[in-house]
Design a protein around this motif. Structure first.
Motif, PDB file in Angstrom:
ATOM      1  N   PHE A  67       5.792   0.573   2.401  1.00 18.32           N
ATOM      2  CA  PHE A  67       5.379  -0.472   1.462  1.00 18.32           C
ATOM      3  C   PHE A  67       5.848  -0.128   0.060  1.00 18.32           C
ATOM      4  N   ARG A  68       5.794  -1.133  -0.803  1.00 20.78           N
ATOM      5  CA  ARG A  68       6.051  -0.978  -2.239  1.00 20.78           C
ATOM      6  C   ARG A  68       5.247  -2.043  -2.969  1.00 20.78           C
ATOM      7  N   TYR A  69       5.139  -1.881  -4.271  1.00 23.22           N
ATOM      8  CA  TYR A  69       4.509  -2.887  -5.117  1.00 23.22           C
ATOM      9  C   TYR A  69       5.608  -3.655  -5.849  1.00 23.22           C
ATOM     10  N   ASN A  78       6.775   2.345  -6.552  1.00 21.01           N
ATOM     11  CA  ASN A  78       6.209   3.116  -5.447  1.00 21.01           C
ATOM     12  C   ASN A  78       4.810   3.597  -5.808  1.00 21.01           C
ATOM     13  N   ASP A  79       4.075   3.978  -4.791  1.00 20.51           N
ATOM     14  CA  ASP A  79       2.775   4.603  -4.974  1.00 20.51           C
ATOM     15  C   ASP A  79       2.974   6.094  -4.759  1.00 20.51           C
ATOM     16  N   TRP A  80       2.978   6.853  -5.827  1.00 21.29           N
ATOM     17  CA  TRP A  80       3.268   8.287  -5.714  1.00 21.29           C
ATOM     18  C   TRP A  80       2.084   9.063  -5.159  1.00 21.29           C
ATOM     19  N   HIS A  81       0.982   8.375  -4.862  1.00 22.34           N
ATOM     20  CA  HIS A  81      -0.155   8.992  -4.179  1.00 22.34           C
ATOM     21  C   HIS A  81      -0.151   8.656  -2.690  1.00 22.34           C
ATOM     22  N   ALA A  82       0.921   8.028  -2.213  1.00 29.04           N
ATOM     23  CA  ALA A  82       1.017   7.633  -0.800  1.00 29.04           C
ATOM     24  C   ALA A  82       1.111   8.878   0.082  1.00 29.04           C
ATOM     25  N   ASP A  83       0.949   8.670   1.381  1.00 30.44           N
ATOM     26  CA  ASP A  83       0.994   9.776   2.337  1.00 30.44           C
ATOM     27  C   ASP A  83       2.388  10.370   2.473  1.00 30.44           C
ATOM     28  N   ASP A  84       3.412   9.560   2.232  1.00 30.68           N
ATOM     29  CA  ASP A  84       4.792  10.030   2.357  1.00 30.68           C
ATOM     30  C   ASP A  84       5.695   9.056   1.612  1.00 30.68           C
ATOM     31  N   GLU A  87      13.414   7.371   2.355  1.00 35.09           N
ATOM     32  CA  GLU A  87      14.543   6.655   1.776  1.00 35.09           C
ATOM     33  C   GLU A  87      14.750   5.331   2.504  1.00 35.09           C
ATOM     34  N   ASN A  88      15.091   4.324   1.740  1.00 37.66           N
ATOM     35  CA  ASN A  88      15.369   3.016   2.338  1.00 37.66           C
ATOM     36  C   ASN A  88      16.867   2.714   2.236  1.00 37.66           C
ATOM     37  N   PRO A  89      17.352   1.665   2.892  1.00 37.12           N
ATOM     38  CA  PRO A  89      18.783   1.363   2.884  1.00 37.12           C
ATOM     39  C   PRO A  89      19.325   0.897   1.538  1.00 37.12           C
ATOM     40  N   SER A  92      16.869   3.634  -2.672  1.00 38.91           N
ATOM     41  CA  SER A  92      15.626   4.068  -3.303  1.00 38.91           C
ATOM     42  C   SER A  92      14.667   4.516  -2.204  1.00 38.91           C
ATOM     43  N   TYR A  93      13.403   4.616  -2.534  1.00 42.80           N
ATOM     44  CA  TYR A  93      12.421   5.105  -1.577  1.00 42.80           C
ATOM     45  C   TYR A  93      11.297   4.098  -1.377  1.00 42.80           C
ATOM     46  N   ASP A  94      10.726   4.133  -0.180  1.00 42.94           N
ATOM     47  CA  ASP A  94       9.534   3.358   0.125  1.00 42.94           C
ATOM     48  C   ASP A  94       8.355   4.320   0.218  1.00 42.94           C
ATOM     49  N   SER A  95       7.195   3.859  -0.178  1.00 41.88           N
ATOM     50  CA  SER A  95       5.962   4.609   0.032  1.00 41.88           C
ATOM     51  C   SER A  95       5.527   4.385   1.475  1.00 41.88           C
ATOM     52  N   VAL A  96       4.737   5.320   2.002  1.00 44.95           N
ATOM     53  CA  VAL A  96       4.265   5.223   3.384  1.00 44.95           C
ATOM     54  C   VAL A  96       2.760   5.486   3.411  1.00 44.95           C
TER      55      VAL A  96
END
Length: 107
Positions: A67-69, A78-84, A87-89, A92-96
């Motif tokens: 997910f992302r906001y 991103n939510d830097w407090h996410a569980d993980d 990398e996305n296509p 950048s990165y997705d939160s998990v």
């Protein structure tokens, strides 16, 4: 911040996604695998007591979701407090949020 708690429905978890009140935005949407990356499906609301942006979803236990906001329809966060984070296509990165361990819910 992400809070997890048991849902009333067996096999599901109530997950609350939260951003601080100092997030300067007209609107914030929670976008991820749980809503097929629909940028308008899950608007976040401001809580009256603390003005934080929040959205609570009932998600299937045993799964993990990217997910992302989306801030004001144009800026991804991103939510830097996410569980993980993965990398996305798009370079950048997705939160998990990880719901594979049912003992990790807040009680």
């Amino acid at each position: 911040m992400i809070r997890k708690e048991p849902a009333r429905t067996q096999g599901f978890v109530l997950v609350t996604f939260e951003l601080p009140s100092n997030m300067w935005a007209e609107r914030v949407n929670l976008v991820g695998e749980f809503n097929d990356w629909d940028t308008t499906a899950t608007p976040m609301r401001r809580n009256r007591s603390d003005s934080n942006w929040k959205a609570t979803l009932e998600l299937a236990q045993g799964e993990h979701y990217r997910f992302r906001y989306l801030i004001d329809g144009k800026e991804w966060l991103n939510d830097w407090h996410a569980d993980d984070h993965v990398e996305n296509p798009y370079g950048s990165y997705d939160s998990v949020v990880d719901l594979t361990n049912p003992d990790e819910t807040d009680t």
